[in-house]
Design a protein around this motif. Structure first.
Motif, short mmCIF file in Angstrom:
data_model
loop_
_atom_site.label_atom_id
_atom_site.label_comp_id
_atom_site.label_asym_id
_atom_site.label_seq_id
_atom_site.Cartn_x
_atom_site.Cartn_y
_atom_site.Cartn_z
N VAL B 70 69.16 2.30 -42.95
CA VAL B 70 70.10 3.36 -42.62
C VAL B 70 71.43 3.17 -43.37
CG1 VAL B 70 71.42 4.44 -40.77
CG2 VAL B 70 69.05 3.76 -40.38
N GLN B 71 71.94 1.95 -43.36
CA GLN B 71 73.23 1.70 -43.99
C GLN B 71 73.17 1.96 -45.50
OE1 GLN B 71 76.28 1.36 -43.08
NE2 GLN B 71 77.01 0.92 -45.16
N THR B 72 72.10 1.49 -46.16
CA THR B 72 72.06 1.66 -47.62
C THR B 72 71.84 3.12 -48.00
OG1 THR B 72 69.67 1.28 -47.88
CG2 THR B 72 71.09 -0.66 -47.91
N LYS B 73 71.21 3.89 -47.14
CA LYS B 73 71.01 5.30 -47.47
C LYS B 73 72.33 6.04 -47.57
CE LYS B 73 66.30 5.56 -46.04
NZ LYS B 73 65.25 6.07 -45.19
N ARG B 74 73.31 5.52 -46.88
CA ARG B 74 74.64 6.09 -46.97
C ARG B 74 75.26 5.79 -48.34
NH1 ARG B 74 79.63 4.81 -45.79
NH2 ARG B 74 80.90 6.52 -45.01
N GLN B 75 74.91 4.63 -48.87
CA GLN B 75 75.51 4.18 -50.13
C GLN B 75 74.77 4.68 -51.36
OE1 GLN B 75 75.40 -0.04 -48.54
NE2 GLN B 75 77.12 -0.19 -49.93
N VAL B 76 73.52 5.13 -51.13
CA VAL B 76 72.67 5.49 -52.26
C VAL B 76 72.48 7.00 -52.31
CG1 VAL B 76 70.32 5.32 -53.18
CG2 VAL B 76 71.42 3.29 -52.22
N SER B 77 72.70 7.56 -53.49
CA SER B 77 72.46 8.99 -53.67
C SER B 77 71.28 9.14 -54.63
CB SER B 77 73.71 9.67 -54.23
OG SER B 77 73.58 11.07 -54.17
N TYR B 78 70.23 9.77 -54.15
CA TYR B 78 68.95 9.74 -54.87
C TYR B 78 68.54 11.14 -55.33
CZ TYR B 78 63.76 9.53 -54.96
OH TYR B 78 62.44 9.65 -55.27
N LEU B 79 68.25 11.24 -56.61
CA LEU B 79 67.71 12.50 -57.16
C LEU B 79 66.24 12.25 -57.48
CD1 LEU B 79 68.36 15.42 -58.33
CD2 LEU B 79 68.46 14.29 -60.54
N PRO B 80 65.34 12.82 -56.66
CA PRO B 80 63.92 12.56 -56.91
C PRO B 80 63.42 13.34 -58.12
CG PRO B 80 64.19 14.00 -55.02
CD PRO B 80 65.56 13.72 -55.53
N GLU B 81 62.27 12.91 -58.59
CA GLU B 81 61.68 13.58 -59.73
C GLU B 81 61.29 15.01 -59.34
OE1 GLU B 81 58.44 11.29 -61.10
OE2 GLU B 81 58.34 12.33 -63.02
N ARG B 82 60.72 15.12 -58.15
CA ARG B 82 60.38 16.44 -57.63
C ARG B 82 61.24 16.73 -56.41
NH1 ARG B 82 54.18 16.23 -57.28
NH2 ARG B 82 54.19 14.88 -59.10
N THR B 83 61.60 17.97 -56.26
CA THR B 83 62.58 18.30 -55.23
C THR B 83 62.02 18.17 -53.81
OG1 THR B 83 64.14 19.94 -54.46
CG2 THR B 83 62.04 20.78 -55.26
N TYR B 84 62.91 17.85 -52.90
CA TYR B 84 62.54 17.89 -51.48
C TYR B 84 63.20 19.08 -50.80
CZ TYR B 84 67.01 15.49 -51.69
OH TYR B 84 68.29 15.16 -52.00
N LEU B 85 63.94 19.86 -51.60
CA LEU B 85 64.59 21.03 -51.02
C LEU B 85 63.58 22.17 -50.95
CD1 LEU B 85 67.89 20.72 -53.02
CD2 LEU B 85 67.66 20.41 -50.55
N GLU B 86 63.71 22.99 -49.92
CA GLU B 86 62.75 24.08 -49.74
C GLU B 86 63.14 25.26 -50.62
OE1 GLU B 86 60.05 23.84 -48.07
OE2 GLU B 86 60.40 22.03 -46.88
N ASN B 87 62.09 25.90 -51.15
CA ASN B 87 62.27 27.02 -52.05
C ASN B 87 63.06 28.19 -51.48
OD1 ASN B 87 61.62 27.34 -54.72
ND2 ASN B 87 59.43 27.08 -54.32
N TRP B 88 62.93 28.38 -50.15
CA TRP B 88 63.60 29.54 -49.55
C TRP B 88 65.09 29.31 -49.33
CZ3 TRP B 88 65.74 27.52 -45.26
CH2 TRP B 88 65.04 26.49 -44.59
N MET B 89 65.55 28.07 -49.54
CA MET B 89 66.95 27.78 -49.23
C MET B 89 67.91 28.45 -50.22
SD MET B 89 66.96 23.76 -48.27
CE MET B 89 68.01 23.53 -46.86
N THR B 90 69.04 28.90 -49.69
CA THR B 90 70.08 29.44 -50.56
C THR B 90 71.03 28.29 -50.91
OG1 THR B 90 71.60 29.93 -48.76
CG2 THR B 90 70.04 31.67 -49.35
N VAL B 91 71.84 28.53 -51.92
CA VAL B 91 72.82 27.53 -52.35
C VAL B 91 73.71 27.12 -51.18
CG1 VAL B 91 74.89 27.25 -53.78
CG2 VAL B 91 72.80 28.20 -54.77
N ASP B 92 74.15 28.12 -50.45
CA ASP B 92 75.02 27.85 -49.31
C ASP B 92 74.33 26.97 -48.26
OD1 ASP B 92 77.64 28.37 -48.34
OD2 ASP B 92 76.72 29.54 -46.71
N GLU B 93 73.05 27.28 -48.01
CA GLU B 93 72.30 26.48 -47.03
C GLU B 93 72.13 25.04 -47.51
OE1 GLU B 93 69.55 29.94 -44.91
OE2 GLU B 93 68.96 29.11 -46.83
N MET B 94 71.87 24.89 -48.83
CA MET B 94 71.71 23.54 -49.37
C MET B 94 73.01 22.75 -49.24
SD MET B 94 69.32 23.99 -52.72
CE MET B 94 69.72 25.62 -53.26
N LEU B 95 74.13 23.41 -49.53
CA LEU B 95 75.42 22.74 -49.42
C LEU B 95 75.64 22.23 -47.99
CD1 LEU B 95 77.74 25.10 -51.53
CD2 LEU B 95 77.16 22.73 -52.05
#
Lengths: 123, 232
Positions: B70-95
């Motif tokens: 849990v603690q390291t996840k706060r310190q680590v910012s991870y950009l995966p190769e494939r997205t985990y964001l949902e296709n239906w999300m808007t920019v505002d929702e992602m933010l």
């Protein structure tokens, strides 16, 4: 003036050379304040640490100085900039002469060729 | 100071297939590091271990001296190769999604960067081109004030202008005490922004060196050296 970086030599060494060129050419004027390292790095599209390393070396050579609170400046020593200009020019001439000699030109022929071409470009 | 990332005899085996073969590695703070290797060399495995998505088969991986959690996840910012964001999300929702998840997410900064690209708050992920999707995700990840950014193939499959934008965003947004680990095989593109490189091959570390040292000692680019080391 674009940052022109070759891929087979250390980047910081090339940044130093290009900064020297910019100083001599007056793109950065004597006494002028330099942009932040990060901005310069972004402009040259290089790592900020590498730009920092290049600026530190320029500082060591006295071409750039840091004022603790207000940033980095180009030296105000115009004599030093003039000397650098001469040195860079001399290096260019030496490289040119070496190439001409490898083409088999004698000193006399090089002078003649230089004058011919110079006349042509000055018209 | 504790290194931001440390691997000790780190191994990962997937049902009999060895992905990482007991590697030892130290990555220091304030560096932009390229994790370079051919396909299947273990780059993604290594990044997933660091982000805590996988657990080691043996050995250990430490983030700022701690096991991923849990603690390291706060310190680590991870950009995966494939997205985990949902296709239906808007920019505002992602933010707001990022803002809810991470207390170190700088929402105004991300919003401003998106706006500068002409991306509207109401735009949905599924309507975006591949290049725009990559840019949006990178902006989200780089807008966190993290200690370690893990970017898995951030410039794969996007055009050269988008690559330039992405690299520019990386170098102008990480803070000087943070480390960015970029996995890629597009070496000539990333080379000018890297401090150090790690060559990884078949689960082993083949080389760790600074880019300037490689150029100085070998008189060639990292890209050229890579082609030599990994000649097929």
């Amino acid at each position: 003036m674009n940052w022109d970086l070759k891929s087979d030599r250390p980047i910081y060494a090339q940044l130093i050379e290009q900064m020297e060129l910019r100083i001599v050419a007056g793109i950065y004027q004597a006494g002028e304040r330099l942009p932040a390292v990060r901005d310069m790095a972004a402009q040259a599209e290089v790592n900020p640490n590498t730009m920092q390393k290049a600026l530190a070396e320029l500082e060591r050579r006295g071409l750039v100085y840091t004022q603790r609170t207000s940033g980095r400046f180009i030296t105000e020593d115009r004599e030093m900039i003039r000397k650098l200009r001469d040195l860079l020019a001399k290096t260019q001439v030496e490289e040119f002469l070496e190439k001409m000699r490898s083409l088999g030109f004698s000193g006399q022929e090089i002078r003649q060729m230089m004058e011919q071409v110079l006349e042509g470009t000055e018209k | 100071m504790t290194p931001i990332l440390e691997c000790r005899a780190l191994a990962k085996v997937y049902s009999g297939r060895r992905a990482l073969a007991g590697i030892n590695l130290t990555v220091n703070r304030g560096r932009i590091v390229g994790l370079l290797g051919p396909n299947g060399s273990g780059k993604t495995t290594m990044i997933k271990l660091a982000s805590g998505l996988l657990t080691p088969t043996s050995g250990e991986i430490l983030i700022d001296g701690k096991r991923p959690g849990v603690q390291t996840k706060r310190q680590v910012s991870y950009l995966p190769e494939r997205t985990y964001l949902e296709n239906w999300m808007t920019v505002d929702e992602m933010l707001h999604f990022f803002s809810d998840f991470y207390d170190n997410f700088n929402l105004p900064k991300a919003a401003e960067m998106l706006q500068r690209l002409g991306i509207q708050p109401g735009d949905r992920l599924k309507t975006m081109s591949k290049g725009t999707k990559e840019k949006v995700q990178l902006i989200l990840v780089m807008s966190r004030e993290a200690d370690l950014y893990l970017l898995d193939e951030p410039i794969g499959g996007v055009d050269p202008a988008a690559r330039d934008y992405i690299l520019h965003t990386i170098i102008s947004n990480y803070n000087e005490n943070a480390t960015v680990l970029i996995s890629t095989h597009l070496i000539s593109d990333v080379e000018p922004v890297l401090d150090d490189v790690i060559f990884i091959n078949q689960g082993y570390i083949a080389l760790t060196e600074s880019v300037d040292d490689i150029r100085e000692q070998q008189g060639k680019s990292v890209d050229a050296l890579f082609r030599e080391v990994f000649r097929c």
